[in-house]
Motif scaffolding. Structure first.
Motif, PDB file in Angstrom:
ATOM      1  N   GLY A  48       0.776  -1.218   0.000  1.00  0.00           N
ATOM      2  CA  GLY A  48       0.000   0.000   0.000  1.00  0.00           C
ATOM      3  C   GLY A  48       0.809   1.270   0.000  1.00  0.00           C
ATOM      4  N   PHE A  49       2.143   1.138  -0.110  1.00  0.00           N
ATOM      5  CA  PHE A  49       3.004   2.312  -0.006  1.00  0.00           C
ATOM      6  C   PHE A  49       3.973   2.391  -1.186  1.00  0.00           C
ATOM      7  N   PHE A  50       4.885   1.449  -1.288  1.00  0.00           N
ATOM      8  CA  PHE A  50       5.850   1.470  -2.382  1.00  0.00           C
ATOM      9  C   PHE A  50       6.321   0.059  -2.688  1.00  0.00           C
ATOM     10  N   LYS A  51       6.852  -0.109  -3.912  1.00  0.00           N
ATOM     11  CA  LYS A  51       7.379  -1.394  -4.334  1.00  0.00           C
ATOM     12  C   LYS A  51       8.684  -1.158  -5.083  1.00  0.00           C
ATOM     13  N   PRO A  52       9.582  -2.135  -5.109  1.00  0.00           N
ATOM     14  CA  PRO A  52      10.862  -1.947  -5.812  1.00  0.00           C
ATOM     15  C   PRO A  52      10.638  -1.654  -7.288  1.00  0.00           C
ATOM     16  N   ARG A  53      11.459  -0.770  -7.804  1.00  0.00           N
ATOM     17  CA  ARG A  53      11.404  -0.461  -9.232  1.00  0.00           C
ATOM     18  C   ARG A  53      12.356  -1.414  -9.957  1.00  0.00           C
ATOM     19  N   LEU A  54      11.810  -2.241 -10.796  1.00  0.00           N
ATOM     20  CA  LEU A  54      12.608  -3.246 -11.499  1.00  0.00           C
ATOM     21  C   LEU A  54      12.473  -3.064 -13.014  1.00  0.00           C
ATOM     22  N   PRO A  55      13.610  -3.021 -13.734  1.00  0.00           N
ATOM     23  CA  PRO A  55      14.958  -3.039 -13.166  1.00  0.00           C
ATOM     24  C   PRO A  55      15.340  -1.665 -12.626  1.00  0.00           C
ATOM     25  N   CYS A  56      16.163  -1.654 -11.575  1.00  0.00           N
ATOM     26  CA  CYS A  56      16.654  -0.394 -11.005  1.00  0.00           C
ATOM     27  C   CYS A  56      18.000  -0.071 -11.643  1.00  0.00           C
ATOM     28  N   LEU A  57      18.099   1.096 -12.270  1.00  0.00           N
ATOM     29  CA  LEU A  57      19.315   1.473 -12.987  1.00  0.00           C
ATOM     30  C   LEU A  57      19.905   2.753 -12.387  1.00  0.00           C
ATOM     31  N   PRO A  58      20.635   2.649 -11.262  1.00  0.00           N
ATOM     32  CA  PRO A  58      21.116   3.852 -10.570  1.00  0.00           C
ATOM     33  C   PRO A  58      22.122   4.667 -11.359  1.00  0.00           C
ATOM     34  N   PHE A  59      22.772   4.089 -12.366  1.00  0.00           N
ATOM     35  CA  PHE A  59      23.820   4.817 -13.087  1.00  0.00           C
ATOM     36  C   PHE A  59      23.388   5.229 -14.496  1.00  0.00           C
ATOM     37  N   GLY A  60      22.122   5.153 -14.778  1.00  0.00           N
ATOM     38  CA  GLY A  60      21.643   5.543 -16.100  1.00  0.00           C
ATOM     39  C   GLY A  60      20.348   4.836 -16.411  1.00  0.00           C
ATOM     40  N   GLY A  61      19.779   5.150 -17.542  1.00  0.00           N
ATOM     41  CA  GLY A  61      18.539   4.487 -17.918  1.00  0.00           C
ATOM     42  C   GLY A  61      17.440   5.480 -18.206  1.00  0.00           C
ATOM     43  N   PRO A  62      16.311   5.396 -17.477  1.00  0.00           N
ATOM     44  CA  PRO A  62      15.154   6.230 -17.790  1.00  0.00           C
ATOM     45  C   PRO A  62      15.490   7.718 -17.748  1.00  0.00           C
ATOM     46  N   SER A  63      14.925   8.467 -18.659  1.00  0.00           N
ATOM     47  CA  SER A  63      15.198   9.895 -18.718  1.00  0.00           C
ATOM     48  C   SER A  63      14.132  10.712 -18.024  1.00  0.00           C
ATOM     49  N   GLN A  64      12.969  10.126 -17.758  1.00  0.00           N
ATOM     50  CA  GLN A  64      11.903  10.848 -17.083  1.00  0.00           C
ATOM     51  C   GLN A  64      12.166  10.906 -15.581  1.00  0.00           C
ATOM     52  N   PRO A  65      12.109  12.103 -14.969  1.00  0.00           N
ATOM     53  CA  PRO A  65      12.404  12.222 -13.533  1.00  0.00           C
ATOM     54  C   PRO A  65      11.552  11.311 -12.663  1.00  0.00           C
ATOM     55  N   GLU A  66      10.275  11.120 -13.024  1.00  0.00           N
ATOM     56  CA  GLU A  66       9.401  10.304 -12.191  1.00  0.00           C
ATOM     57  C   GLU A  66       9.749   8.819 -12.239  1.00  0.00           C
ATOM     58  N   GLU A  67      10.703   8.446 -13.070  1.00  0.00           N
ATOM     59  CA  GLU A  67      11.124   7.048 -13.151  1.00  0.00           C
ATOM     60  C   GLU A  67      12.495   6.820 -12.532  1.00  0.00           C
ATOM     61  N   VAL A  68      13.127   7.882 -12.042  1.00  0.00           N
ATOM     62  CA  VAL A  68      14.475   7.760 -11.481  1.00  0.00           C
ATOM     63  C   VAL A  68      14.369   7.679  -9.966  1.00  0.00           C
ATOM     64  N   SER A  69      14.282   6.473  -9.463  1.00  0.00           N
ATOM     65  CA  SER A  69      14.203   6.229  -8.022  1.00  0.00           C
ATOM     66  C   SER A  69      14.352   4.740  -7.787  1.00  0.00           C
ATOM     67  N   PHE A  70      14.596   4.363  -6.560  1.00  0.00           N
ATOM     68  CA  PHE A  70      14.712   2.946  -6.230  1.00  0.00           C
ATOM     69  C   PHE A  70      13.339   2.276  -6.115  1.00  0.00           C
ATOM     70  N   TYR A  71      12.313   3.091  -5.807  1.00  0.00           N
ATOM     71  CA  TYR A  71      10.996   2.501  -5.578  1.00  0.00           C
ATOM     72  C   TYR A  71       9.928   3.203  -6.419  1.00  0.00           C
ATOM     73  N   ASP A  72       8.882   2.463  -6.689  1.00  0.00           N
ATOM     74  CA  ASP A  72       7.702   2.947  -7.393  1.00  0.00           C
ATOM     75  C   ASP A  72       6.623   3.223  -6.332  1.00  0.00           C
ATOM     76  N   THR A  73       6.112   4.453  -6.271  1.00  0.00           N
ATOM     77  CA  THR A  73       5.138   4.810  -5.232  1.00  0.00           C
ATOM     78  C   THR A  73       3.694   4.809  -5.745  1.00  0.00           C
ATOM     79  N   SER A  74       3.454   4.192  -6.897  1.00  0.00           N
ATOM     80  CA  SER A  74       2.075   4.127  -7.391  1.00  0.00           C
ATOM     81  C   SER A  74       1.129   3.425  -6.406  1.00  0.00           C
TER      82      SER A  74
END
Length: 371
Positions: free
Chosen positions: A108-134
């Motif tokens: 009910g709060f957050f789930k891991p963002r998979l795959p997590c790419l801390p050194f690059g990857g998604p260009s949209q700010p809302e996708e750059v995080s360790f977790y998905d808060t949807s």
């Protein structure tokens, strides 16, 4: 027992950020509600914004049950209990629960963002995080009636966030705009774990990055509210013991950083308020020829005649808690935080100093209900 509010006094609830420790705020609110208290204004940051939205977004009879539903949901995957008391073994069990939440997320709060790419990857700010808060958006839309929250019947709600590019602090206030789940999520979007939230073309992060306590906002924008009784519920204590281990250092550093210097802020607010209060008295004594000057008019704009009472409700750490306490969502810990909040308020509002209080002569007074 009914809470003693003075004549013409409005109640305000001020809620810090603090993750899993927010269950303490829920327990504190429950005790205040049982005592006959309901806030006319709620200001919150991060988890305080979430608790505040659940309170403001439900009618009185549903508020505690909705809060409990939220906290039972977030602790539902960590139901295991330990018989250990305030021991090192309990600390290890709490660390294990915190690590589980980090690895698999919180219901009910957050789930891991998979795959997590801390050194690059998604260009949209809302996708750059360790977790998905949807999951949090779904939870808020389920537990908060935003139509009611934005109506004149609900308590005023204000939540703090930080605009990502300018670094400026911002408050989303139902007095100024219609609030939705995104505004609440923006207040709790703590990087790098959680992504920023896009609102009106700008991205926002957790307001706790600038200030974890919304007291200053309440004081600055309370001119039309009359006398105020502000209940400031803090989940991090500025005062603490000397650390004796690396784990202690981590916890103490977090306490200092997120307590937002509770008593220092109160002292600063007191000095400013008393100055404004005395300015109002001075204006009342000015002869007519001076009262009409530009200097007097400018002084009138910053003066204040309303009185303010601040009641601190500050959570005290258990000896077994570590630096992971704000993201340790085990059911056992959540229930302990909740019950401690209830106990803190129940004891505080029964103290003689509180029951015997009166309107402050200097316009400002502070009580520590958990001293």
């Amino acid at each position: 027992m009914s809470l003693k509010l003075l004549a013409n006094e409005k109640a305000v609830l001020v809620l810090q950020g603090g993750g899993a420790l927010g269950a303490y705020q829920a327990g504190a609110y429950e005790a205040l509600s049982e005592a006959g208290y309901e806030p006319s204004w709620i200001a919150g940051i991060s988890i305080g914004a979430i608790n505040g939205a659940i309170i403001a977004g439900n009618q009185k009879q549903n508020r505690v049950s909705r809060l409990r539903e939220f906290w039972e949901m977030t602790s539902s995957s960590l139901l295991a209990r330990t018989p250990f008391g305030e021991t090192g073994m309990r600390s290890l069990m709490n660390e294990a629960a915190a690590n589980w939440g980090m690895a698999f997320g919180i219901d009910g709060f957050f789930k891991p963002r998979l795959p997590c790419l801390p050194f690059g990857g998604p260009s949209q700010p809302e996708e750059v995080s360790f977790y998905d808060t949807s999951p949090l958006r779904d939870t808020l839309n389920k537990l908060v009636d935003f139509t009611y929250l934005n109506s004149a019947d609900a308590p005023r709600l204000s939540v703090g966030a930080v605009e990502l590019q300018s670094g400026n602090f911002a408050y989303f206030d139902v007095r100024n705009e219609k609030l939705a789940a995104d505004h609440i999520m923006a207040s709790g979007a703590l990087p790098p774990g959680f992504p920023p939230v896009l609102i009106n073309g700008q991205y926002y992060w957790d307001g706790g990055l600038v200030s974890n306590t919304p007291l200053d906002y309440v004081m600055e924008y309370s001119d039309t509210e009359g006398d105020l009784c502000i209940f400031q519920v803090d989940v991090f204590s500025a005062r603490g013991q000397l650390p004796k281990s690396i784990m202690d250092i981590n916890e103490r550093e977090k306490d200092i950083r997120f307590s937002s210097r509770t008593r220092f802020n109160s002292d600063h607010v007191r000095a400013l308020h008393e100055l404004r209060f005395e300015a109002r008295k001075l204006l009342e004594t000015l002869p007519e020829q001076l009262a009409g000057t530009e200097h007097a008019r400018r002084l009138a704009r910053i003066s204040r005649e309303a009185a303010v009472t601040i009641a601190h409700i500050i959570r005290r750490d258990a000896r077994y808690e570590t630096g992971s306490k704000d993201y340790e969502f085990s059911r056992q810990s959540v229930e302990e935080h909740w019950e401690l909040g209830r106990k803190s308020v129940r004891q505080g509002i029964r103290s003689q100093s509180w029951l015997n209080r009166s309107r402050p002569e200097g316009g400002f007074q502070v009580f520590d209900l958990t001293q």
